[in-house]
Design an enzyme around this catalytic site. Structure first.
Site, PDB file in Angstrom:
ATOM      1  N   THR A  97      47.850  47.130  44.362  1.00 26.06           N
ATOM      2  CA  THR A  97      47.525  46.018  43.465  1.00 26.06           C
ATOM      3  C   THR A  97      46.381  45.251  44.113  1.00 26.06           C
ATOM      4  OG1 THR A  97      49.795  45.862  42.665  1.00 26.06           O
ATOM      5  CG2 THR A  97      48.390  43.938  42.342  1.00 26.06           C
ATOM      6  N   ARG A 124      56.420  49.900  37.111  1.00 29.69           N
ATOM      7  CA  ARG A 124      57.788  50.330  37.399  1.00 29.69           C
ATOM      8  C   ARG A 124      58.152  50.040  38.865  1.00 29.69           C
ATOM      9  NH1 ARG A 124      59.212  55.676  33.675  1.00 29.69           N
ATOM     10  NH2 ARG A 124      59.312  54.492  31.710  1.00 29.69           N
ATOM     11  N   LYS A 172      46.737  45.632  35.742  1.00 26.26           N
ATOM     12  CA  LYS A 172      47.909  45.496  36.604  1.00 26.26           C
ATOM     13  C   LYS A 172      48.177  44.028  36.923  1.00 26.26           C
ATOM     14  CE  LYS A 172      51.369  46.362  39.295  1.00 26.26           C
ATOM     15  NZ  LYS A 172      51.303  47.098  40.564  1.00 26.26           N
ATOM     16  N   ASN A 176      51.489  42.126  35.973  1.00 26.55           N
ATOM     17  CA  ASN A 176      52.361  41.504  36.960  1.00 26.55           C
ATOM     18  C   ASN A 176      52.480  40.006  36.751  1.00 26.55           C
ATOM     19  OD1 ASN A 176      52.579  44.063  38.002  1.00 26.55           O
ATOM     20  ND2 ASN A 176      52.365  43.407  40.128  1.00 26.55           N
ATOM     21  N   TYR A 177      51.424  39.391  36.251  1.00 30.69           N
ATOM     22  CA  TYR A 177      51.521  37.966  35.932  1.00 30.69           C
ATOM     23  C   TYR A 177      52.583  37.729  34.866  1.00 30.69           C
ATOM     24  CZ  TYR A 177      50.411  33.536  33.666  1.00 30.69           C
ATOM     25  OH  TYR A 177      50.507  32.299  33.083  1.00 30.69           O
TER      26      TYR A 177
END
Length: 293
Positions: A97, A124, A172, A176-177
């Site tokens: 990331t 995931r 990504k 993720n946020y």
């Protein structure tokens, strides 16, 4: 194709075992104190090497699975880094990331050394990595992606080409946020519910049967109801890093980040109070008025 892996952590360990097992591909990996135990990887035929340059020199495809942009940059450009050992025509696949602007700089450095670059961060969990069912968001040249698909297929369920270089990491961070934001909000609500004496199972059921139904709830529910944190083995400190990256990306884009700032403040307080190595579901306990409740 010969595969190299740098970063045999919770996610990388699953990648390694599937490259060797399901893919049947030769694998070398960086011997590093931050690795998970590698006995299984060695038993399956993996080879431990001492530097990123050695891994690159032994590989057609080099997979990076490390914490973030500073680590990626050091691994690629440092002394005995990947670029120092890169074989012409090799492909670097960054599954970390990372910040999109850093990704573009690293891709240019790899291209100058005769290689190709894909940003292909994972969605995931570590369980999906172990099972070989990760999803990847791949940015970069479509022809390069097709070249390495047989390798990626060994540890994934789906690999989606999402656009040019940097798009994978941008998506990504957006993903993720939203995911970490949902879970932080949920943990705060669950903490208040517990402090007020609301039955935990009733709380989860009400959300699951209404507007609170979500993957975030599914992953947080085992801790809310049974103090089982293993459904999401993701450190609070890593969640904070991802939110920091999202905020940096937003600042660079001139985008609003008001809610992100609030999520950051909540998670920062947890880390500053010594809970960086807790798993994200444990925020439900950390956010309570008194943690020993």
């Amino acid at each position: 194709m010969k595969v190299g892996l740098i970063g045999v952590g919770l996610m990388g360990h699953g990648i390694a075992r599937n490259v060797l097992g399901r893919g049947g591909l030769p694998l070398s990996f960086l011997d590093h104190p931050g690795n998970q135990p590698v006995d299984e990887i060695l038993e399956r035929g993996g080879t431990a090497l001492n530097t990123p340059a050695e891994v690159a020199a032994a590989s057609d495809v080099i997979i990076l699975c490390v914490t973030g942009s500073p680590q990626v940059e050091a691994i690629l450009t440092g002394n005995d880094g990947v670029i120092a050992g890169l074989r012409p025509g090799s492909v670097v696949v960054d599954c970390s990331t990372a910040l999109p602007q850093s990704t573009l700089r690293m891709a240019e450095a790899v291209k100058a050394a005769g290689g190709d670059y894909l940003d292909a961060p994972m969605t995931r969990t570590a369980k999906h990595a172990h099972d070989g069912t990760l999803n990847l968001l791949a940015g970069g040249d479509a022809e390069v992606l097709e070249k390495v698909r047989p390798v990626l297929a060994s540890f994934t369920e789906a690999v989606e080409h999402v656009g040019p270089l940097g798009t994978g990491h941008r998506l990504k961070l957006l993903h993720n946020y939203v995911s970490v934001g949902f879970m932080t909000l949920l943990a705060e609500a669950a903490a208040q519910a517990a402090d007020a004496g609301v039955d935990a199972r009733r709380f989860v059921d009400i959300l699951a049967n209404g507007g609170g139904a979500s993957v975030a709830l599914d992953r947080m529910a085992p801790f809310i109801t049974d103090n089982d944190r293993e459904g999401l083995p993701f450190f609070v400190s890593n969640a904070l890093k991802d939110i920091d990256y999202y905020r940096m990306m937003s600042e660079q884009a001139g985008a609003q980040k008001t809610i992100a700032d609030g999520v950051h403040a909540a998670i920062s307080a947890a880390v500053e109070s010594g809970h960086g190595q807790a798993y994200v579901p444990e925020l439900t306990r950390i956010f309570r008025r008194t943690e020993d409740n």
